[in-house]
Motif scaffolding. Structure first.
Motif, PDB file in Angstrom:
ATOM      1  N   GLY A  72       0.801  -1.217   0.000  1.00 21.47           N
ATOM      2  CA  GLY A  72       0.000   0.000   0.000  1.00 21.47           C
ATOM      3  C   GLY A  72       0.836   1.270   0.000  1.00 21.47           C
ATOM      4  O   GLY A  72       0.440   2.288  -0.577  1.00 21.47           O
ATOM      5  N   PHE A  96      -1.340   6.035  10.292  1.00 21.34           N
ATOM      6  CA  PHE A  96      -0.160   5.182  10.255  1.00 21.34           C
ATOM      7  C   PHE A  96       0.995   5.985   9.623  1.00 21.34           C
ATOM      8  O   PHE A  96       0.744   6.860   8.792  1.00 21.34           O
ATOM      9  CB  PHE A  96      -0.523   3.954   9.398  1.00 21.34           C
ATOM     10  CG  PHE A  96       0.501   2.868   9.400  1.00 21.34           C
ATOM     11  CD1 PHE A  96       0.721   2.097  10.539  1.00 21.34           C
ATOM     12  CD2 PHE A  96       1.237   2.587   8.258  1.00 21.34           C
ATOM     13  CE1 PHE A  96       1.668   1.082  10.533  1.00 21.34           C
ATOM     14  CE2 PHE A  96       2.175   1.572   8.249  1.00 21.34           C
ATOM     15  CZ  PHE A  96       2.393   0.815   9.391  1.00 21.34           C
ATOM     16  N   VAL A 141      -7.475  10.285   5.316  1.00 21.29           N
ATOM     17  CA  VAL A 141      -7.518   8.861   5.678  1.00 21.29           C
ATOM     18  C   VAL A 141      -8.914   8.533   6.213  1.00 21.29           C
ATOM     19  O   VAL A 141      -9.441   9.271   7.054  1.00 21.29           O
ATOM     20  CB  VAL A 141      -6.468   8.554   6.777  1.00 21.29           C
ATOM     21  CG1 VAL A 141      -6.456   7.061   7.118  1.00 21.29           C
ATOM     22  CG2 VAL A 141      -5.079   9.026   6.356  1.00 21.29           C
ATOM     23  N   PHE A 192      -3.288  -4.240   1.229  1.00 21.69           N
ATOM     24  CA  PHE A 192      -3.592  -5.664   1.405  1.00 21.69           C
ATOM     25  C   PHE A 192      -2.528  -6.326   2.271  1.00 21.69           C
ATOM     26  O   PHE A 192      -2.131  -7.467   2.052  1.00 21.69           O
ATOM     27  CB  PHE A 192      -3.705  -6.360   0.042  1.00 21.69           C
ATOM     28  CG  PHE A 192      -4.665  -5.699  -0.910  1.00 21.69           C
ATOM     29  CD1 PHE A 192      -5.805  -5.050  -0.452  1.00 21.69           C
ATOM     30  CD2 PHE A 192      -4.440  -5.731  -2.290  1.00 21.69           C
ATOM     31  CE1 PHE A 192      -6.688  -4.416  -1.328  1.00 21.69           C
ATOM     32  CE2 PHE A 192      -5.311  -5.116  -3.180  1.00 21.69           C
ATOM     33  CZ  PHE A 192      -6.436  -4.463  -2.700  1.00 21.69           C
ATOM     34  N   LYS A 196      -4.686  -6.535   7.314  1.00 21.92           N
ATOM     35  CA  LYS A 196      -5.922  -5.932   6.816  1.00 21.92           C
ATOM     36  C   LYS A 196      -6.981  -7.019   6.548  1.00 21.92           C
ATOM     37  O   LYS A 196      -6.644  -8.182   6.349  1.00 21.92           O
ATOM     38  CB  LYS A 196      -5.647  -5.138   5.537  1.00 21.92           C
ATOM     39  CG  LYS A 196      -4.537  -4.092   5.682  1.00 21.92           C
ATOM     40  CD  LYS A 196      -4.821  -3.063   6.779  1.00 21.92           C
ATOM     41  CE  LYS A 196      -4.017  -1.798   6.665  1.00 21.92           C
ATOM     42  NZ  LYS A 196      -2.671  -1.809   7.226  1.00 21.92           N
ATOM     43  N   GLY A 203       0.621  -6.232  -0.033  1.00 22.23           N
ATOM     44  CA  GLY A 203       0.001  -5.849  -1.291  1.00 22.23           C
ATOM     45  C   GLY A 203      -0.823  -4.592  -1.136  1.00 22.23           C
ATOM     46  O   GLY A 203      -0.972  -4.081  -0.019  1.00 22.23           O
TER      47      GLY A 203
HETATM   48  C1  LIG Z   1      -1.637  -0.488   6.698  1.00 18.87           C
HETATM   49  C2  LIG Z   1      -1.705   0.965   6.439  1.00 18.87           C
HETATM   50  C3  LIG Z   1      -0.886   1.573   5.457  1.00 18.87           C
HETATM   51  C4  LIG Z   1       0.274   0.878   4.809  1.00 18.87           C
HETATM   52  O1  LIG Z   1      -0.029  -0.119   3.957  1.00 18.87           O
HETATM   53  P1  LIG Z   1       1.097  -1.220   3.580  1.00 18.87           P
HETATM   54  O2  LIG Z   1       0.362  -2.095   2.612  1.00 18.87           O
HETATM   55  O3  LIG Z   1       1.458  -1.939   4.860  1.00 18.87           O
HETATM   56  O4  LIG Z   1       2.237  -0.535   2.958  1.00 18.87           O
HETATM   57  C5  LIG Z   1      -1.094   2.917   5.182  1.00 18.87           C
HETATM   58  N1  LIG Z   1      -2.021   3.641   5.830  1.00 18.87           N
HETATM   59  C6  LIG Z   1      -2.788   3.103   6.802  1.00 18.87           C
HETATM   60  C7  LIG Z   1      -3.810   3.969   7.473  1.00 18.87           C
HETATM   61  C8  LIG Z   1      -2.638   1.756   7.152  1.00 18.87           C
HETATM   62  O5  LIG Z   1      -3.382   1.252   8.147  1.00 18.87           O
END
Ligand SMILES: *Cc1c(COP(=O)(O)O)cnc(C)c1O
Length: 384
Positions: A72, A96, A141, A192, A196, A203
């Motif tokens: 992500g 995050f 977010v 992903f 999650k 992913g």
């Molecule tokens: C999990 C998460 C991400 C990061 O995603 P990754 O797939 O682990 O890189 C970004 N923002 C938030 C709010 C998240 O919870």
């Protein structure tokens, strides 16, 4: 309904209970799916599994365009690149680390805007005062799956000519007015990651309404390579591989079961914790479909008699590992706290909320009786 606490002595759980635990397809099913990959000898670069998963997710998330990614965060870095954002982007401190970091990786200054005290999402009514001549976008977010005020954010963006990017890492399958959450703003990111609700171990994906973006995003995630003799732009390696995609295809079959198990546990938590003085639950959101990603509670230290940090520590003694999402605030990180917008005076709600939220264990494999015991432990902390 108010739960009558029966005060009892609890013994710690025999095995540690974490905030989440990934669902998985059976190993037999995964092995079968992998056989296709082995036979094809095609391991990455948009193979059959990748194409199938991209198609299925486009339908499931109700979005015109979708591109898969290796995670992500790289997806979000690419989203910012593809919209050519620069200068300053307004974002939330209650998220995050990946959210502000993707701005920094694009040479952009994150500008922190305070959050709404109830939804814990960026407060749309405070965005306008953060805009300067350098502002090019808004990165919001959907925290804990609660949709942002997408209408007002779009109005502000239209008025000032800003782009809007959403981090929907917590909002898989959430819908607003029967539209997929990934249809709002210019680009939306889904994660992903194994933690999650829907995962491919690692992913992610970007979704967008403007199908013309697909060409640019797909070039950017593959080094900018157009063909054997042309490289169009400084791209990155953001490609999801066939093994991740194969897992994703099988995880789609687990989704309804996982969601309905979590829905049951959601009810159990609600029954036992609703109405406990000093504990509040996430209010029902405007979303048509719930994300069932986390079960956050908020602890008012004065009313409950114990702080969130006390509760977090006490749970550990029972082998229960809750999470203080999102502590610390991004505005408190050493790399951002010198920014003017990071000052606590600018972020009163975020600085209050960050001391109150605790995410409880929440995953399909968790037994109803374990959730009941977790609630009972929490209630007896108050009494003691
Ligand atoms: C999990 C998460 C991400 C990061 O995603 P990754 O797939 O682990 O890189 C970004 N923002 C938030 C709010 C998240 O919870």
């Amino acid at each position: 309904m108010v739960y009558k606490a029966t005060i009892m002595k609890h013994t710690p759980f025999a095995e540690p209970i974490y905030v989440t635990r990934p669902a998985l397809p059976s190993l037999d099913r995964f092995t079968n799916q992998l056989r296709e990959v082995w036979e094809s000898r095609w391991l990455t670069n948009s193979g059959a599994q990748h194409q199938a998963l991209e198609e299925k997710l486009t339908t499931l998330l109700k979005t015109p365009g979708l591109s898969l990614f290796n995670n992500g965060t790289i997806a979000l870095v690419t989203a910012i690149q593809s919209l050519r954002l620069s200068g300053e982007v307004i974002t939330t401190p209650f998220t995050f680390p990946a959210t502000p970091h993707v701005l920094a990786w694009n040479g952009i200054n994150p500008i922190f805007c305070d959050i709404d005290p109830v939804t814990m999402n960026i407060d749309a009514s405070k965005i306008e005062e953060m805009i300067t001549p350098k502002t090019t976008g808004i990165l919001a977010v959907h925290v804990f799956g609660t949709p942002c005020d997408v209408g007002q954010i779009q109005n502000i963006a239209d008025m000032y000519g800003l782009k809007v990017v959403y981090d929907a890492a917590h909002a898989f399958m959430v819908e607003v007015d029967s539209k997929g959450i990934g249809c709002f703003g210019d680009i939306t990111m889904f994660s992903f990651h194994a933690t999650k609700l829907f995962h491919t171990a690692e992913g992610g994906a970007l979704t967008y309404n403007d199908k013309n973006l697909k060409n640019r995003i797909d070039l950017l995630k593959n080094f900018g390579i157009k063909n054997e003799s042309e490289v169009m732009m400084p791209g990155i390696n953001g490609k999801m591989n066939e093994i991740q995609a194969a897992l994703g295809i099988l995880m789609l079959d687990e989704l309804e079961k996982e969601r309905s198990l979590r829905k049951q546990l959601f009810k159990v938590y609600k029954t036992h914790l609703d109405g406990i003085e000093g504990i509040s639950l996430l209010p029902p959101s405007k979303a048509d479909v719930d994300s069932f990603q986390y079960f956050p509670i908020r602890i008012d230290a004065k009313k409950f008699g114990l702080s969130r940090d006390d509760v977090y520590e006490k749970f550990k003694a029972f082998n229960v590992f809750t999470r203080k999402y999102f502590f610390p605030l991004c505005s408190q990180y050493a790399c951002y706290r010198q920014l003017a917008s990071a000052s606590p005076q600018n972020l009163p709600n975020a600085n209050k909320v960050v001391k109150e939220v605790l995410c409880m264990p929440f995953y399909g494999d968790l037994a109803t009786c374990d959730v009941e015991k977790i609630c009972s432990i929490l209630v007896s902390m108050k009494a003691n």
